[in-house]
Design a protein around this motif. Structure first.
Motif, PDB file in Angstrom:
ATOM      1  N   GLY A 142       7.864  -8.488   4.890  1.00 25.71           N
ATOM      2  CA  GLY A 142       6.210  -7.960   5.860  1.00 25.71           C
ATOM      3  C   GLY A 142       5.939  -7.471   6.514  1.00 25.71           C
ATOM      4  N   VAL A 143       4.923  -6.447   6.990  1.00 26.67           N
ATOM      5  CA  VAL A 143       4.900  -6.119   7.760  1.00 26.67           C
ATOM      6  C   VAL A 143       3.218  -6.638   8.582  1.00 26.67           C
ATOM      7  CG1 VAL A 143       6.087  -4.099   7.418  1.00 26.67           C
ATOM      8  CG2 VAL A 143       3.774  -4.113   6.840  1.00 26.67           C
ATOM      9  N   THR A 144       2.957  -6.595   9.505  1.00 29.43           N
ATOM     10  CA  THR A 144       1.450  -6.614   9.976  1.00 29.43           C
ATOM     11  C   THR A 144       1.222  -4.953  11.358  1.00 29.43           C
ATOM     12  OG1 THR A 144       2.252  -7.826  12.513  1.00 29.43           O
ATOM     13  CG2 THR A 144       1.333  -9.361  10.586  1.00 29.43           C
ATOM     14  N   ARG A 145      -0.206  -5.525  10.660  1.00 25.41           N
ATOM     15  CA  ARG A 145      -0.630  -3.495  11.727  1.00 25.41           C
ATOM     16  C   ARG A 145      -2.122  -3.556  12.484  1.00 25.41           C
ATOM     17  NH1 ARG A 145       3.770  -1.326  10.712  1.00 25.41           N
ATOM     18  NH2 ARG A 145       3.804  -0.341   8.624  1.00 25.41           N
ATOM     19  N   CYS A 146      -1.674  -3.427  13.806  1.00 24.06           N
ATOM     20  CA  CYS A 146      -2.812  -3.594  13.823  1.00 24.06           C
ATOM     21  C   CYS A 146      -4.073  -2.884  14.374  1.00 24.06           C
ATOM     22  CB  CYS A 146      -3.054  -4.286  15.691  1.00 24.06           C
ATOM     23  SG  CYS A 146      -3.796  -4.290  17.108  1.00 24.06           S
ATOM     24  N   ALA A 147      -5.204  -2.709  13.802  1.00 25.16           N
ATOM     25  CA  ALA A 147      -6.096  -1.665  13.126  1.00 25.16           C
ATOM     26  C   ALA A 147      -7.524  -2.099  13.611  1.00 25.16           C
ATOM     27  CB  ALA A 147      -5.774  -0.925  12.257  1.00 25.16           C
ATOM     28  N   ASP A 148      -8.747  -1.695  13.200  1.00 25.82           N
ATOM     29  CA  ASP A 148      -9.728  -1.717  13.058  1.00 25.82           C
ATOM     30  C   ASP A 148      -9.553  -1.615  11.053  1.00 25.82           C
ATOM     31  OD1 ASP A 148     -12.616  -2.165  12.376  1.00 25.82           O
ATOM     32  OD2 ASP A 148     -13.267   0.001  13.400  1.00 25.82           O
ATOM     33  N   LEU A 149     -10.025  -2.294  10.196  1.00 25.71           N
ATOM     34  CA  LEU A 149     -10.898  -2.581   8.977  1.00 25.71           C
ATOM     35  C   LEU A 149     -11.432  -0.906   8.644  1.00 25.71           C
ATOM     36  CD1 LEU A 149     -13.781  -3.324   6.947  1.00 25.71           C
ATOM     37  CD2 LEU A 149     -13.202  -5.555   8.449  1.00 25.71           C
ATOM     38  N   ALA A 150     -12.557  -1.022   9.405  1.00 22.76           N
ATOM     39  CA  ALA A 150     -12.957   0.637   9.016  1.00 22.76           C
ATOM     40  C   ALA A 150     -12.260   1.948   9.706  1.00 22.76           C
ATOM     41  CB  ALA A 150     -13.766   0.670  10.102  1.00 22.76           C
ATOM     42  N   THR A 151     -10.990   1.725   9.516  1.00 23.35           N
ATOM     43  CA  THR A 151     -10.152   3.237  10.386  1.00 23.35           C
ATOM     44  C   THR A 151      -8.669   3.083   9.427  1.00 23.35           C
ATOM     45  OG1 THR A 151      -9.594   1.940  12.010  1.00 23.35           O
ATOM     46  CG2 THR A 151     -11.664   3.791  12.287  1.00 23.35           C
ATOM     47  N   TYR A 152      -8.190   1.797   9.712  1.00 21.98           N
ATOM     48  CA  TYR A 152      -6.885   1.822   8.376  1.00 21.98           C
ATOM     49  C   TYR A 152      -7.374   2.067   7.402  1.00 21.98           C
ATOM     50  CZ  TYR A 152      -2.958  -0.834   6.695  1.00 21.98           C
ATOM     51  OH  TYR A 152      -1.966  -0.798   5.560  1.00 21.98           O
ATOM     52  N   GLU A 153      -5.880   2.280   7.464  1.00 25.91           N
ATOM     53  CA  GLU A 153      -5.500   3.673   5.662  1.00 25.91           C
ATOM     54  C   GLU A 153      -4.676   2.636   4.906  1.00 25.91           C
ATOM     55  OE1 GLU A 153      -7.521   6.460   4.504  1.00 25.91           O
ATOM     56  OE2 GLU A 153      -8.410   6.138   6.054  1.00 25.91           O
ATOM     57  N   PRO A 154      -4.737   2.257   4.093  1.00 22.64           N
ATOM     58  CA  PRO A 154      -3.370   1.374   3.243  1.00 22.64           C
ATOM     59  C   PRO A 154      -2.595   2.250   3.300  1.00 22.64           C
ATOM     60  CG  PRO A 154      -5.868   1.002   2.925  1.00 22.64           C
ATOM     61  CD  PRO A 154      -5.798   2.225   3.087  1.00 22.64           C
ATOM     62  N   GLU A 155      -1.478   1.236   3.461  1.00 16.64           N
ATOM     63  CA  GLU A 155      -0.354   1.825   2.642  1.00 16.64           C
ATOM     64  C   GLU A 155       0.364   1.631   1.463  1.00 16.64           C
ATOM     65  OE1 GLU A 155       2.344   0.552   6.041  1.00 16.64           O
ATOM     66  OE2 GLU A 155       0.478  -0.171   7.244  1.00 16.64           O
ATOM     67  N   GLY A 156      -0.060   3.031   0.494  1.00 16.47           N
ATOM     68  CA  GLY A 156       0.019   2.359  -0.707  1.00 16.47           C
ATOM     69  C   GLY A 156      -0.410   1.818  -1.745  1.00 16.47           C
TER      70      GLY A 156
END
Length: 190
Positions: free
Chosen positions: A91-105
């Motif tokens: 598992g991984v975590t990403r520090c991002a805003d939901l409005a700019t995050y681009e899902p990985e896969g």
């Protein structure tokens, strides 16, 4: 799309540092997390989960690691992610805003956990993330219930989306704690 300003990101960091969100680990939050876990059991298992608004990983206390084939947790506060407990293998975590995050896969389940209040167009975000949902996958949304203001506007918009023709609403429920009267609305849709 609107990105979270640096001052907003800093505010979230400070709130996690100050323990403002520690209550999420308390018993009063168990009904909501239990319902989310039950909804996740409707995804094919093992499933790949995108957890938008993952915080410090409270949900992991309610999931069996064998249920997961992959996990991506997204949160705006790096402090929360640094405290993340129970990250499943791989598992991984990403520090991002939901409005700019681009899902990985793509994912078998996507969870918006109490974060849709913090975007100007929650319906647009749900629809944007839908592109990352595998065929037959499920979308789960948890929202704190308020009877007025912006929270009610968000709740009404999400309810209208999931009860409309574009989604198959599998279930939705409203939970209320009797002690404090805390209320949540949860949706399970595909």
């Amino acid at each position: 799309m609107r990105a979270i300003s640096m001052s907003e990101a800093q505010r979230w960091e400070q709130e996690y540092q100050d323990g403002r969100w520690d209550f999420l680990h308390k018993l009063r939050e168990a009904p909501r997390y239990g319902a989310i876990a039950a909804y996740l059991m409707q995804a094919k298992r093992p499933y790949r989960l995108l957890d938008v608004g993952c915080g410090d990983g409270v949900l992991m206390q309610y999931l069996h690691p064998d249920w997961l084939s992959g996990y991506v947790g997204v949160d705006l506060a790096q402090t929360a992610l640094d405290r993340f407990q129970g990250l499943p293998p791989g598992g991984v975590t990403r520090c991002a805003d939901l409005a700019t995050y681009e899902p990985e896969g793509t994912f078998d389940a996507i969870l918006f956990n109490e974060v849709l209040f913090f975007t100007p167009d929650p319906v647009a975000e749900i629809n944007r993330y839908r592109a990352a949902l595998n065929p037959g996958g499920v979308m789960i949304v948890s929202l704190y219930v308020k009877d007025s203001g912006g929270a009610k506007t968000t709740l009404d918009a999400v309810h209208g989306l999931f009860t409309g023709p574009e989604w198959d609403l599998l279930d939705h429920c409203r939970l209320t704690t009797l002690g404090k009267g805390t209320r949540w609305q949860l949706y399970l849709a595909r």
